[in-house]
Design an enzyme around this catalytic site. Structure first.
Site, short mmCIF file in Angstrom:
data_model
loop_
_atom_site.label_atom_id
_atom_site.label_comp_id
_atom_site.label_asym_id
_atom_site.label_seq_id
_atom_site.Cartn_x
_atom_site.Cartn_y
_atom_site.Cartn_z
CE LYS A 1 -21.83 26.40 11.81
NZ LYS A 1 -21.34 26.02 10.49
NE ARG B 1 -13.76 20.85 8.03
CZ ARG B 1 -14.73 20.20 8.01
NH1 ARG B 1 -15.85 20.65 8.05
NH2 ARG B 1 -14.56 18.96 7.51
CD GLN B 2 -7.99 18.49 13.69
OE1 GLN B 2 -7.81 18.32 14.48
NE2 GLN B 2 -8.17 17.50 12.74
CG ASP C 1 -19.60 28.19 4.66
OD1 ASP C 1 -18.34 28.76 5.29
OD2 ASP C 1 -20.15 27.34 5.61
N GLY D 1 0.85 -1.33 0.31
CA GLY D 1 -0.03 -0.07 -0.03
C GLY D 1 0.69 1.27 -0.23
CG ASP E 1 -20.17 29.92 10.17
OD1 ASP E 1 -19.45 30.81 9.41
OD2 ASP E 1 -19.74 28.72 9.97
CB THR F 1 -22.42 16.89 7.67
OG1 THR F 1 -22.32 18.24 8.26
CG2 THR F 1 -21.03 16.11 8.36
CG HIS G 1 -11.67 26.51 7.86
ND1 HIS G 1 -13.10 26.74 7.37
CD2 HIS G 1 -11.77 26.67 8.97
CE1 HIS G 1 -13.68 26.68 8.69
NE2 HIS G 1 -12.93 26.55 9.46
C1 R5P Z 1 -17.21 26.06 9.25
O1 R5P Z 1 -16.86 27.01 9.98
C2 R5P Z 1 -17.29 26.22 7.90
O2 R5P Z 1 -17.11 27.39 7.19
C3 R5P Z 1 -18.39 25.28 6.98
O3 R5P Z 1 -19.47 26.03 7.49
C4 R5P Z 1 -18.53 23.99 7.87
O4 R5P Z 1 -17.34 23.31 7.57
C5 R5P Z 1 -19.60 22.99 7.12
O5 R5P Z 1 -19.45 21.85 7.76
P1 R5P Z 1 -20.85 21.13 7.48
O6 R5P Z 1 -21.36 21.04 6.12
O7 R5P Z 1 -20.75 19.64 8.25
O8 R5P Z 1 -21.90 21.84 8.29
#
Ligand code: R5P
Length: 315
Positions: free
Chosen positions: A192, A96-97, A218, A38, A169, A223, A130
């Site tokens: 949010k 995102r982290q 966004d 792999g 958000d 998800t 992000h």
């Molecule tokens: C959050 O800060 C990002 O900008 C997106 O809003 C987020 O990652 C979207 O994730 P999900 O589709 O899982 O709600």
């Protein structure tokens, strides 16, 4: 442009091909395969000595495989004596982290920045990170593109009256403000709260959306919870049609099915991440980043300004 070479990893060949078509330069030859256990095996099949090399590889799911493949390619190109290597990462995974928001958690965006540099990247070319401050996690030059003009071109062809740009958000206000300015539209914000990585609660809507068409903007749809819950709240507040322009269509798990069953009329994403056959939907439209990345690559190669590609955004 005979000093420039473009290589494509395996994560999004379709996007690499459209960049190469726009540049009128063939993708360079490289074998990427797997050993029987792999591990990733790469062999560059042409001379890169002294060349200005661009490696296109979004680190989208499967993110660990795609990131590792990029690292292995970088190592191969560096050891083959390229004069400069630019990692072209249309979608930068692990972003995102980006801070310690809880005790004893990593900052993966910084970790990935470190390993890309150690593997041999001399520059980074990326899109709609992000968080803008991730640029500062790199101690090498980084050019940051925006998808806004690509979305603007898409919407110019469609008449959109009474438009309000909505950030799903508070963290997305800056991005939404830039869109409101370019689209000459109003601005609203969804308050949010995230309960867990997969679920969100909508508290309030700040701004007027009653009787308006809404464009949610966004950087990522993963998800789909943020968008779907925002769409419900916006409808309750009297919004008309709901569109969403999201740069990176991660569309994890059953996100496509959830979008199909949601109050969102159309979701427009870019091709920073390939949309697999199982993810196709009448509600989801894809706009291509091929020309934008081709122009940026050309400008980097010829040492020209890149900011002209997004100056008018006014961020
Ligand atoms: C959050 O800060 C990002 O900008 C997106 O809003 C987020 O990652 C979207 O994730 P999900 O589709 O899982 O709600």
């Amino acid at each position: 442009m005979d000093k420039m070479l473009i290589f494509s990893g395996e994560s999004n060949r379709k996007l690499s091909e459209s960049i190469s078509r726009a540049l009128k330069i063939k993708l360079s030859n490289m074998d990427v395969s797997r050993f029987s256990d792999g591990e990733i095996r790469v062999q560059i099949k042409e001379n890169v000595r002294g060349k200005d090399v661009f490696i296109i590889q979004p680190t989208c799911p499967p993110v660990n495989d795609n990131l590792m493949e990029l690292l292995v390619i970088l190592d191969a190109v560096r050891r083959a004596s390229a004069s400069r290597i630019t990692a072209v990462i249309p979608y930068f995974g692990y972003a995102r982290q980006d801070r310690k928001d809880q005790p004893r958690v990593p900052i993966t965006a910084k970790l990935v920045a470190n390993i890309l540099t150690s593997a041999g990247a001399n520059r980074i070319l990326t899109l709609d990170l992000h968080a803008g401050q991730i640029q500062g996690f790199f101690d090498i030059p980084l050019d940051h593109l925006y998808a806004i003009n690509v979305f603007l071109d898409y919407f110019k062809k469609r008449k959109m009256n009474d438009l309000v740009i909505v950030s799903p958000d508070v963290g997305g206000i800056k991005m939404a403000r830039a869109y409101a300015k370019r689209f000459k539209a109003g601005l609203a914000i969804v308050d949010k709260r995230r309960n867990s990585p997969d679920s969100v609660d909508i508290m309030h809507i700040l701004g007027e959306v009653k009787g308006k068409n809404v464009l949610l903007v966004d950087d990522i749809i993963a998800t789909g919870s943020s968008l779907i819950e925002a769409a419900k709240a916006l409808k309750r507040a009297g919004a008309k049609n709901i569109f969403a322009a999201i740069t990176h269509g991660v569309l994890a798990a059953n996100a496509v099915e959830r979008v199909n069953n949601s109050l969102i009329d159309t979701l427009i994403i870019t091709d920073s991440i390939p949309l697999g056959g199982d993810k196709k939907s009448k509600k989801i439209k894809v706009v291509s980043l091929g020309n934008l990345f081709a122009e940026a690559i050309k400008r980097i190669h010829f040492e020209k300004s890149i900011s002209v590609l997004f100056d008018s955004i006014g961020r």
